[in-house]
Design a protein around this motif. Structure first.
Motif, PDB file in Angstrom:
ATOM      1  N   PHE A 188     -11.217 -11.203  21.517  1.00 39.35           N
ATOM      2  CA  PHE A 188     -10.786  -9.949  20.906  1.00 39.35           C
ATOM      3  C   PHE A 188      -9.525  -9.457  21.600  1.00 39.35           C
ATOM      4  O   PHE A 188      -9.452  -9.395  22.835  1.00 39.35           O
ATOM      5  CB  PHE A 188     -11.880  -8.891  21.007  1.00 39.35           C
ATOM      6  CG  PHE A 188     -11.482  -7.559  20.443  1.00 39.35           C
ATOM      7  CD1 PHE A 188     -11.478  -7.329  19.078  1.00 39.35           C
ATOM      8  CD2 PHE A 188     -11.081  -6.519  21.292  1.00 39.35           C
ATOM      9  CE1 PHE A 188     -11.115  -6.102  18.554  1.00 39.35           C
ATOM     10  CE2 PHE A 188     -10.709  -5.305  20.776  1.00 39.35           C
ATOM     11  CZ  PHE A 188     -10.722  -5.094  19.400  1.00 39.35           C
ATOM     12  N   SER A 244      -6.584  -6.251  21.276  1.00 40.77           N
ATOM     13  CA  SER A 244      -6.183  -4.982  20.676  1.00 40.77           C
ATOM     14  C   SER A 244      -4.690  -4.793  20.843  1.00 40.77           C
ATOM     15  O   SER A 244      -4.145  -4.938  21.947  1.00 40.77           O
ATOM     16  CB  SER A 244      -6.936  -3.820  21.323  1.00 40.77           C
ATOM     17  OG  SER A 244      -6.529  -2.589  20.762  1.00 40.77           O
ATOM     18  N   GLN A 293      -7.553  -5.037  10.867  1.00 38.75           N
ATOM     19  CA  GLN A 293      -8.128  -6.137  11.638  1.00 38.75           C
ATOM     20  C   GLN A 293      -7.878  -7.450  10.917  1.00 38.75           C
ATOM     21  O   GLN A 293      -7.926  -7.521   9.687  1.00 38.75           O
ATOM     22  CB  GLN A 293      -9.637  -5.929  11.841  1.00 38.75           C
ATOM     23  CG  GLN A 293      -9.986  -4.742  12.707  1.00 38.75           C
ATOM     24  CD  GLN A 293     -11.471  -4.639  12.991  1.00 38.75           C
ATOM     25  OE1 GLN A 293     -12.252  -5.436  12.472  1.00 38.75           O
ATOM     26  NE2 GLN A 293     -11.848  -3.670  13.803  1.00 38.75           N
ATOM     27  N   THR A 294      -7.610  -8.486  11.689  1.00 35.72           N
ATOM     28  CA  THR A 294      -7.419  -9.840  11.174  1.00 35.72           C
ATOM     29  C   THR A 294      -7.731 -10.824  12.282  1.00 35.72           C
ATOM     30  O   THR A 294      -8.108 -10.420  13.400  1.00 35.72           O
ATOM     31  CB  THR A 294      -5.988 -10.027  10.653  1.00 35.72           C
ATOM     32  OG1 THR A 294      -5.878 -11.310  10.036  1.00 35.72           O
ATOM     33  CG2 THR A 294      -4.975  -9.930  11.778  1.00 35.72           C
ATOM     34  N   ASN A 295      -7.601 -12.155  12.005  1.00 39.15           N
ATOM     35  CA  ASN A 295      -7.796 -13.160  13.046  1.00 39.15           C
ATOM     36  C   ASN A 295      -6.736 -14.255  12.907  1.00 39.15           C
ATOM     37  O   ASN A 295      -6.182 -14.485  11.818  1.00 39.15           O
ATOM     38  CB  ASN A 295      -9.202 -13.765  12.980  1.00 39.15           C
ATOM     39  CG  ASN A 295      -9.430 -14.522  11.689  1.00 39.15           C
ATOM     40  OD1 ASN A 295      -8.810 -14.218  10.678  1.00 39.15           O
ATOM     41  ND2 ASN A 295     -10.313 -15.505  11.725  1.00 39.15           N
ATOM     42  N   ASP A 317      -9.427 -12.595  17.523  1.00 40.07           N
ATOM     43  CA  ASP A 317      -9.688 -11.483  16.608  1.00 40.07           C
ATOM     44  C   ASP A 317      -8.740 -10.344  16.971  1.00 40.07           C
ATOM     45  O   ASP A 317      -8.812  -9.795  18.081  1.00 40.07           O
ATOM     46  CB  ASP A 317     -11.147 -11.013  16.716  1.00 40.07           C
ATOM     47  CG  ASP A 317     -12.095 -11.972  16.032  1.00 40.07           C
ATOM     48  OD1 ASP A 317     -11.638 -12.703  15.137  1.00 40.07           O
ATOM     49  OD2 ASP A 317     -13.285 -11.999  16.407  1.00 40.07           O
ATOM     50  N   ALA A 322      -7.152  -6.607  16.450  1.00 38.93           N
ATOM     51  CA  ALA A 322      -7.340  -5.234  15.959  1.00 38.93           C
ATOM     52  C   ALA A 322      -6.066  -4.459  16.245  1.00 38.93           C
ATOM     53  O   ALA A 322      -5.721  -4.233  17.410  1.00 38.93           O
ATOM     54  CB  ALA A 322      -8.538  -4.567  16.621  1.00 38.93           C
ATOM     55  N   LYS A 331      -4.112  -1.070  16.150  1.00 45.44           N
ATOM     56  CA  LYS A 331      -4.374   0.362  16.135  1.00 45.44           C
ATOM     57  C   LYS A 331      -3.076   1.129  16.302  1.00 45.44           C
ATOM     58  O   LYS A 331      -2.019   0.559  16.534  1.00 45.44           O
ATOM     59  CB  LYS A 331      -5.347   0.740  17.255  1.00 45.44           C
ATOM     60  CG  LYS A 331      -6.673  -0.012  17.227  1.00 45.44           C
ATOM     61  CD  LYS A 331      -7.548   0.384  18.387  1.00 45.44           C
ATOM     62  CE  LYS A 331      -8.856  -0.381  18.395  1.00 45.44           C
ATOM     63  NZ  LYS A 331      -9.710  -0.015  19.549  1.00 45.44           N
TER      64      LYS A 331
END
Length: 487
Positions: A55, A57, A102-104, A119, A121, A123
């Motif tokens: 993940f 961000s 969100q995408t990957n 992954d 995210a 923001k």
């Protein structure tokens, strides 16, 4: 022979020692470790053979650098509108955030095997909001987090005003209140006690003087009568005074005179001091009074034969008494913002309505009301409303022509003079208060004791006053310098 064999062994030992030192240096100094360079080796493999995604961000317009262990042959981006991957070398890629969402992203080598998966995210970049809140509210501990397209404020604030200011600043920077969730808690909310004093004094003076004349004269079979009545009309009443003197003069013609004179002086003092305590930011209401009925109509029942049966008088109730409603907000530096509404009303016979078959009298209500918003320091007082009213009424009624005669005109006229003076003031005093022990509070019945039967019958006493048990007055010994100091 042995010396030739020892040298390679020593060389191997030195290389291993240097490798261990390098690993220890990287472990003890995290700043030397490359960002995301060793994530793939630590990423576990799922049961289906796919590598678990890491993940990441990102903020809008922000990027990170990805170093991969093998050469990149292919890149899969699920939604390029949210984030994109740019490959500048065979083993290095750049991931850039484009829009909130969100995408990957998955990287593959030349054999089609998966190298790494992320992954993403994306923001809002809230560093500007955090810096603005830190600079504007240094005494508050406010956290700013982004969830999708919205922003959540958490943490604590010193006062409700600071919490509201934080929400206003964040709403302005993120584009509106609809994208903001304010979950800021207030540390130790203050409590405010409001003391309101409503004092009113009314003074009234009434002076009335009038003479009513009645005369009759008989001549043979003819009778001539004369009547002159002069009412008092300044107070909208035909007669206020009932004093009178009557007399008959002479044996022939009869003359009767009625002298009506009255002087009245009255004073009314009204004092109300409601006190109320509320938490800062919350509203509180205090009511002390009653209700009186007002007839609104008659409801009759219909009998089985179609006639009118029993009738019931319907009424509605009108409130009167003392009421106080206020909303305090404790500001910085001990100041208090108040939204105050106070009212004192009483039943009055002025402007009363009398009517109906039974002569029902409906009283009126005399009301003093004040409503405003103030800003006062704790313990300070302010006059929020005041009224000074001086009303004078004078009326002269008499017989035209004769009433204007000097001296003798007094017999044919009446004079009614009324003067009403009213002075009203409303004072408010707020205090920032805290809870105390019950023994430190006083009650209205402290020191009250009912008188015994012998005391009531023989001495005419109705109660006895004693000191409050367990209460000791503080010593009032002042030492040192005291008073006022002016610079």
């Amino acid at each position: 022979m042995k010396c030739r064999e020892i040298q390679p062994m020593m060389r191997t030992f030195i290389v291993r020692a240097l490798s261990f030192s390098a690993v220890a240096a990287l472990t003890l100094n995290p700043a030397l470790t490359p960002v995301l360079a060793s994530d793939y080796r630590a990423a576990p493999i799922a049961a289906d053979g796919q590598m678990n995604a890491r993940f990441v961000s990102l903020g809008i317009g922000k990027s990170i650098v990805i170093d991969l262990p093998r050469e990149i042959k292919d890149v899969l981006v699920a939604d390029p509108k949210i984030a994109n991957a740019v490959v500048r070398s065979t083993q290095r890629a750049y991931i850039i955030g484009a829009a909130v969402g969100q995408t990957n992203i998955v990287f593959f080598d030349s054999t089609g095997a998966q190298i790494a998966a992320y992954d993403i995210a994306v923001k809002r970049d809230l560093n500007g909001v955090r810096a603005a809140l830190k600079q504007s509210l240094p005494n508050s501990d406010i956290n700013v987090e982004g969830i999708g397209d919205g922003v959540v404020l958490t943490g604590t604030a010193a006062t409700p005003v600071e919490a509201q200011q934080a929400a206003d600043i964040a709403a302005r920077l993120v584009g509106g209140n609809e994208k903001l969730v304010n979950s800021i808690a207030v540390r130790g909310r203050d409590q405010v006690m409001l003391k309101v004093t409503l004092a009113e004094v009314q003074r009234s003076i009434i002076k009335q003087l009038g003479i009513d004349l009645a005369a009759s004269m008989t001549y043979g079979t003819s009778v001539v009568s004369f009547v002159n009545n002069n009412p008092f009309t300044a107070n909208n009443a035909p007669l206020v005074a009932g004093n009178g003197i009557q007399g008959t003069f002479g044996g022939g013609p009869s003359v009767r005179a009625t002298l009506r004179a009255m002087e009245s002086a009255g004073v009314v003092r009204t004092l109300a001091e409601p006190n109320l305590t509320a938490i800062s930011g919350e509203s509180a209401t205090f009511i002390s009074g009653g209700e009186f009925p007002i007839p609104t109509g008659v409801t009759c029942q219909t009998t089985a034969s179609g006639g009118i049966g029993q009738c019931v008088q319907t009424v509605s109730f009108k409130k009167f008494g003392i009421s106080l409603n206020f909303t305090p907000v404790v500001l910085t530096e001990g100041r208090i913002s108040l939204r105050v509404m106070t009212e004192v009303s009483e039943v009055s016979s002025e402007n009363a309505l009398t009517g109906g078959a039974g002569g029902t009298t409906i009283p009126s209500i005399k009301t003093r009301r004040a409503e405003t918003t103030l800003e006062i320091p704790s313990g300070g007082a302010m006059a929020m409303a005041g009224l000074i009213q001086d009303q004078t009424k004078q009326a002269i009624n008499g017989l035209p022509g004769l009433a204007q005669l000097p001296i003798l005109g007094t017999l044919f006229r009446s004079r009614d003079f009324i003067n009403n003076q009213t002075e009203l003031v409303v004072l408010v005093t707020p205090y920032v208060v805290r809870a105390v022990a019950q023994k430190d509070l006083s009650r209205p019945d402290d020191g009250f004791a009912s008188a015994s039967d012998p005391q009531s019958d023989l001495l005419g006493s109705i109660n006895r006053i004693y000191g409050v048990p367990g209460r000791v007055e503080k010593a009032r010994n002042y030492r040192g310098t005291y008073g006022f100091i002016t610079d």
